[in-house]
Motif scaffolding. Structure first.
Motif, PDB file in Angstrom:
ATOM      1  N   SER A   1       0.783  -1.307   0.050  1.00  0.00           N
ATOM      2  CA  SER A   1      -0.062  -0.030   0.115  1.00  0.00           C
ATOM      3  C   SER A   1       1.030   1.282   0.065  1.00  0.00           C
ATOM      4  CB  SER A   1      -0.919   0.036   1.413  1.00  0.00           C
ATOM      5  OG  SER A   1      -1.850  -1.192   1.240  1.00  0.00           O
ATOM      6  N   SER A   2       1.786   1.139   0.865  1.00  0.00           N
ATOM      7  CA  SER A   2       3.001   2.528   0.725  1.00  0.00           C
ATOM      8  C   SER A   2       3.643   2.465  -0.469  1.00  0.00           C
ATOM      9  CB  SER A   2       3.924   2.047   2.038  1.00  0.00           C
ATOM     10  OG  SER A   2       4.840   3.090   1.946  1.00  0.00           O
TER      11      SER A   2
ATOM     12  N   GLN B   1       2.903   6.426  -7.146  1.00  0.00           N
ATOM     13  CA  GLN B   1       1.409   6.535  -7.796  1.00  0.00           C
ATOM     14  C   GLN B   1       0.991   5.503  -8.578  1.00  0.00           C
ATOM     15  OE1 GLN B   1       2.519  10.586  -9.574  1.00  0.00           O
ATOM     16  NE2 GLN B   1       3.379  11.354  -7.778  1.00  0.00           N
TER      17      GLN B   1
ATOM     18  N   PHE C   1       2.419   1.552  -3.585  1.00  0.00           N
ATOM     19  CA  PHE C   1       1.529   2.129  -4.399  1.00  0.00           C
ATOM     20  C   PHE C   1       1.436   3.579  -4.519  1.00  0.00           C
ATOM     21  CE2 PHE C   1      -1.354  -1.850  -4.978  1.00  0.00           C
ATOM     22  CZ  PHE C   1      -0.271  -2.342  -5.716  1.00  0.00           C
ATOM     23  N   ARG C   2       1.330   4.198  -3.015  1.00  0.00           N
ATOM     24  CA  ARG C   2       1.187   5.494  -2.893  1.00  0.00           C
ATOM     25  C   ARG C   2       2.468   6.324  -3.151  1.00  0.00           C
ATOM     26  NH1 ARG C   2       0.886   5.154   2.119  1.00  0.00           N
ATOM     27  NH2 ARG C   2       2.722   5.996   2.846  1.00  0.00           N
ATOM     28  N   LYS C   3       3.700   5.791  -3.005  1.00  0.00           N
ATOM     29  CA  LYS C   3       4.926   6.538  -3.021  1.00  0.00           C
ATOM     30  C   LYS C   3       5.203   6.449  -4.882  1.00  0.00           C
ATOM     31  CE  LYS C   3       6.982   5.410   1.258  1.00  0.00           C
ATOM     32  NZ  LYS C   3       8.233   5.013   1.942  1.00  0.00           N
TER      33      LYS C   3
ATOM     34  N   ARG D   1      -1.842   2.456  -9.181  1.00  0.00           N
ATOM     35  CA  ARG D   1      -2.962   2.096  -8.663  1.00  0.00           C
ATOM     36  C   ARG D   1      -3.163   0.618  -8.512  1.00  0.00           C
ATOM     37  NH1 ARG D   1      -6.627   4.952 -12.922  1.00  0.00           N
ATOM     38  NH2 ARG D   1      -4.806   4.097 -14.225  1.00  0.00           N
TER      39      ARG D   1
END
Length: 221
Positions: free
Chosen positions: A192-193, A199, A195-197, A201
């Motif tokens: 999850s981290s 960008q 994916f966020r870092k 999906r």
């Protein structure tokens, strides 16, 4: 791709491998392997591997798990692919040369086989066009992309970089957890981290990002 001397079919089903029989009829030298242990990519460096999706252990994208281990050594295509069970874009970006579906006519299967042995990709044209346009777009915006990527790479921890490499091979969360001696819940939190870092999906977008920036990673064994 160098000269292809033999087509090697990994066919783990009890039914006959009709595609191998047809390939022989049109002049290809073929060999059928019933088990993964029967494969020897070091010996078969002049061979083209065809891996049946049906009957194989697959990753979350529908690609047989053995594929990522073999791709650095031999060209690979997938056959006996069931529509809707595999992400073709993931397979293309992974390096698979093409897909032969179980519901295709034999003449199309043989055409695809000839094309792939002749060093061409065998995917739907809209998919290849989509990926090509994306690559061109990224090249045109190279400066901004590079600056953005540097920022992303700086945010990733060492453990996150390792997990990205495992994800790029098609490894499932359970397998990653076992390899790193952590819980699946911790793996999910890391992803999850990531994916966020980055960008991203989903895993397909993460794979595209990783392939664009693989040179910035030290590969784990």
């Amino acid at each position: 791709m160098g000269r292809i001397d033999e087509l090697v079919f990994l066919h783990q089903l009890s039914t006959p491998c009709h595609l191998a029989a047809l390939a022989e009829l049109i002049g290809f030298k073929t060999r059928i392997a019933k088990q993964v242990s029967d494969l020897d990519p070091d010996r078969d460096h002049n061979s083209f591997y065809l891996i049946a999706q049906k009957g194989a252990a697959i990753d979350s994208n529908g690609v047989p798990l053995i594929v990522s281990r073999l791709l650095p050594h031999v060209p690979i295509a997938l056959y006996q692919v069931e529509r809707g069970t595999l992400d073709p874009e993931f397979a293309l970006l992974l390096g698979v040369r093409g897909l032969l579906f179980s519901d295709q006519r034999m003449d199309l299967l043989l055409t695809g086989l000839r094309k792939m042995v002749g060093d061409e990709l065998w995917y739907d044209r809209p998919l290849i066009s989509k990926v090509f346009r994306r690559l061109v777009s990224r090249q045109d915006s190279g400066i901004d992309l590079t600056q953005n990527t540097v920022a992303m790479l700086q945010k990733l921890t060492g453990r996150e970089r390792t997990i990205i490499q495992f994800v790029s091979t098609g490894a499932r969360n359970k397998e990653i957890a076992e390899r790193l001696c952590i819980s699946e819940h911790t793996v999910k939190a890391h992803i999850s981290s990531i994916f966020r870092k980055t960008q991203s999906r989903n895993r397909v977008e993460l794979l595209r990002w990783f392939q664009d920036n693989a040179c910035h990673f030290e590969f784990c064994s």
